[in-house]
Design a protein around this motif. Sequence first.
Motif, PDB file in Angstrom:
ATOM      1  N   ARG A   8     -48.946  88.347 -78.001  1.00 59.89           N
ATOM      2  CA  ARG A   8     -49.887  89.408 -78.345  1.00 59.89           C
ATOM      3  C   ARG A   8     -49.426  90.113 -79.618  1.00 59.89           C
ATOM      4  O   ARG A   8     -48.257  90.491 -79.743  1.00 59.89           O
ATOM      5  CB  ARG A   8     -49.963  90.406 -77.199  1.00 59.89           C
ATOM      6  CG  ARG A   8     -50.946  91.491 -77.465  1.00 59.89           C
ATOM      7  CD  ARG A   8     -51.000  92.449 -76.315  1.00 59.89           C
ATOM      8  NE  ARG A   8     -51.773  93.596 -76.739  1.00 59.89           N
ATOM      9  CZ  ARG A   8     -52.472  94.328 -75.933  1.00 59.89           C
ATOM     10  NH1 ARG A   8     -52.490  94.048 -74.652  1.00 59.89           N
ATOM     11  NH2 ARG A   8     -53.143  95.355 -76.389  1.00 59.89           N
ATOM     12  N   ARG A   9     -50.340  90.276 -80.559  1.00 58.82           N
ATOM     13  CA  ARG A   9     -50.020  90.953 -81.811  1.00 58.82           C
ATOM     14  C   ARG A   9     -50.235  92.446 -81.660  1.00 58.82           C
ATOM     15  O   ARG A   9     -51.126  92.894 -80.960  1.00 58.82           O
ATOM     16  CB  ARG A   9     -50.911  90.433 -82.934  1.00 58.82           C
ATOM     17  CG  ARG A   9     -50.576  89.029 -83.326  1.00 58.82           C
ATOM     18  CD  ARG A   9     -51.474  88.434 -84.342  1.00 58.82           C
ATOM     19  NE  ARG A   9     -52.011  89.359 -85.308  1.00 58.82           N
ATOM     20  CZ  ARG A   9     -52.801  89.004 -86.312  1.00 58.82           C
ATOM     21  NH1 ARG A   9     -53.126  87.733 -86.464  1.00 58.82           N
ATOM     22  NH2 ARG A   9     -53.269  89.873 -87.158  1.00 58.82           N
ATOM     23  N   SER A  10     -49.411  93.210 -82.331  1.00 57.88           N
ATOM     24  CA  SER A  10     -49.615  94.650 -82.336  1.00 57.88           C
ATOM     25  C   SER A  10     -50.683  94.995 -83.373  1.00 57.88           C
ATOM     26  O   SER A  10     -50.937  94.243 -84.308  1.00 57.88           O
ATOM     27  CB  SER A  10     -48.308  95.385 -82.654  1.00 57.88           C
ATOM     28  OG  SER A  10     -47.893  95.139 -83.978  1.00 57.88           O
ATOM     29  N   ARG A  11     -51.313  96.106 -83.176  1.00 64.40           N
ATOM     30  CA  ARG A  11     -52.303  96.611 -84.127  1.00 64.40           C
ATOM     31  C   ARG A  11     -51.532  97.272 -85.269  1.00 64.40           C
ATOM     32  O   ARG A  11     -50.615  98.056 -85.047  1.00 64.40           O
ATOM     33  CB  ARG A  11     -53.190  97.631 -83.422  1.00 64.40           C
ATOM     34  CG  ARG A  11     -54.257  98.177 -84.278  1.00 64.40           C
ATOM     35  CD  ARG A  11     -55.172  99.060 -83.449  1.00 64.40           C
ATOM     36  NE  ARG A  11     -55.964  99.859 -84.340  1.00 64.40           N
ATOM     37  CZ  ARG A  11     -56.397 101.055 -84.071  1.00 64.40           C
ATOM     38  NH1 ARG A  11     -56.160 101.594 -82.893  1.00 64.40           N
ATOM     39  NH2 ARG A  11     -57.104 101.728 -84.948  1.00 64.40           N
ATOM     40  N   VAL A  12     -51.906  96.966 -86.506  1.00 63.34           N
ATOM     41  CA  VAL A  12     -51.195  97.501 -87.673  1.00 63.34           C
ATOM     42  C   VAL A  12     -52.023  98.622 -88.302  1.00 63.34           C
ATOM     43  O   VAL A  12     -53.205  98.449 -88.586  1.00 63.34           O
ATOM     44  CB  VAL A  12     -50.920  96.399 -88.716  1.00 63.34           C
ATOM     45  CG1 VAL A  12     -50.255  96.979 -89.949  1.00 63.34           C
ATOM     46  CG2 VAL A  12     -50.064  95.306 -88.106  1.00 63.34           C
ATOM     47  N   ILE A  13     -51.374  99.743 -88.508  1.00 60.16           N
ATOM     48  CA  ILE A  13     -52.001 100.909 -89.134  1.00 60.16           C
ATOM     49  C   ILE A  13     -51.148 101.309 -90.327  1.00 60.16           C
ATOM     50  O   ILE A  13     -49.922 101.334 -90.237  1.00 60.16           O
ATOM     51  CB  ILE A  13     -52.085 102.078 -88.137  1.00 60.16           C
ATOM     52  CG1 ILE A  13     -52.950 101.691 -86.947  1.00 60.16           C
ATOM     53  CG2 ILE A  13     -52.600 103.342 -88.806  1.00 60.16           C
ATOM     54  CD1 ILE A  13     -52.951 102.698 -85.824  1.00 60.16           C
ATOM     55  N   SER A  41     -46.557  91.938 -87.169  1.00 54.85           N
ATOM     56  CA  SER A  41     -47.437  92.278 -86.047  1.00 54.85           C
ATOM     57  C   SER A  41     -47.176  91.359 -84.858  1.00 54.85           C
ATOM     58  O   SER A  41     -47.318  91.765 -83.710  1.00 54.85           O
ATOM     59  CB  SER A  41     -48.909  92.224 -86.456  1.00 54.85           C
ATOM     60  OG  SER A  41     -49.360  90.901 -86.611  1.00 54.85           O
ATOM     61  N   THR A  76     -47.353  98.067 -79.143  1.00 58.19           N
ATOM     62  CA  THR A  76     -48.780  97.772 -79.291  1.00 58.19           C
ATOM     63  C   THR A  76     -49.314  98.185 -80.655  1.00 58.19           C
ATOM     64  O   THR A  76     -50.346  97.693 -81.081  1.00 58.19           O
ATOM     65  CB  THR A  76     -49.613  98.468 -78.196  1.00 58.19           C
ATOM     66  OG1 THR A  76     -49.358  99.876 -78.246  1.00 58.19           O
ATOM     67  CG2 THR A  76     -49.269  97.926 -76.825  1.00 58.19           C
ATOM     68  N   ILE A  77     -48.598  99.090 -81.331  1.00 52.10           N
ATOM     69  CA  ILE A  77     -49.040  99.550 -82.653  1.00 52.10           C
ATOM     70  C   ILE A  77     -47.846  99.529 -83.600  1.00 52.10           C
ATOM     71  O   ILE A  77     -46.763 100.008 -83.276  1.00 52.10           O
ATOM     72  CB  ILE A  77     -49.622 100.976 -82.593  1.00 52.10           C
ATOM     73  CG1 ILE A  77     -50.823 101.012 -81.649  1.00 52.10           C
ATOM     74  CG2 ILE A  77     -50.019 101.460 -83.990  1.00 52.10           C
ATOM     75  CD1 ILE A  77     -51.390 102.391 -81.423  1.00 52.10           C
TER      76      ILE A  77
END
Length: 85
Positions: A8-13, A41, A76-77
């Motif tokens: 699972r990839r993390s969400r990138v901000i 990610s 997760t982020i």
Amino acid sequence: MAPEHAARRSRVIMVEPALTQLTKLTASETHRLDRAIVAISVNPELGTAVPDTLLRDYTDEVDGVRIIYFVTALHTITIVAYIEA
């Protein structure tokens, strides 16, 4: 047998300093940066921990990209604070 799922990839901000730097990159630099962001990610542990902080420093010598980021507790982020390309 159930199929195996990819990690699972993390969400990138990106926060403000990184967003400002992003607007100054060429298309080629952005493409190189995209590959590095996908890499972190998928595996947020790629970067080196910055002592006494929550930050990680990832440098891809091949693409000439550097990203300073931190990851939330559940991975997760991924929050990007600084980029160089």
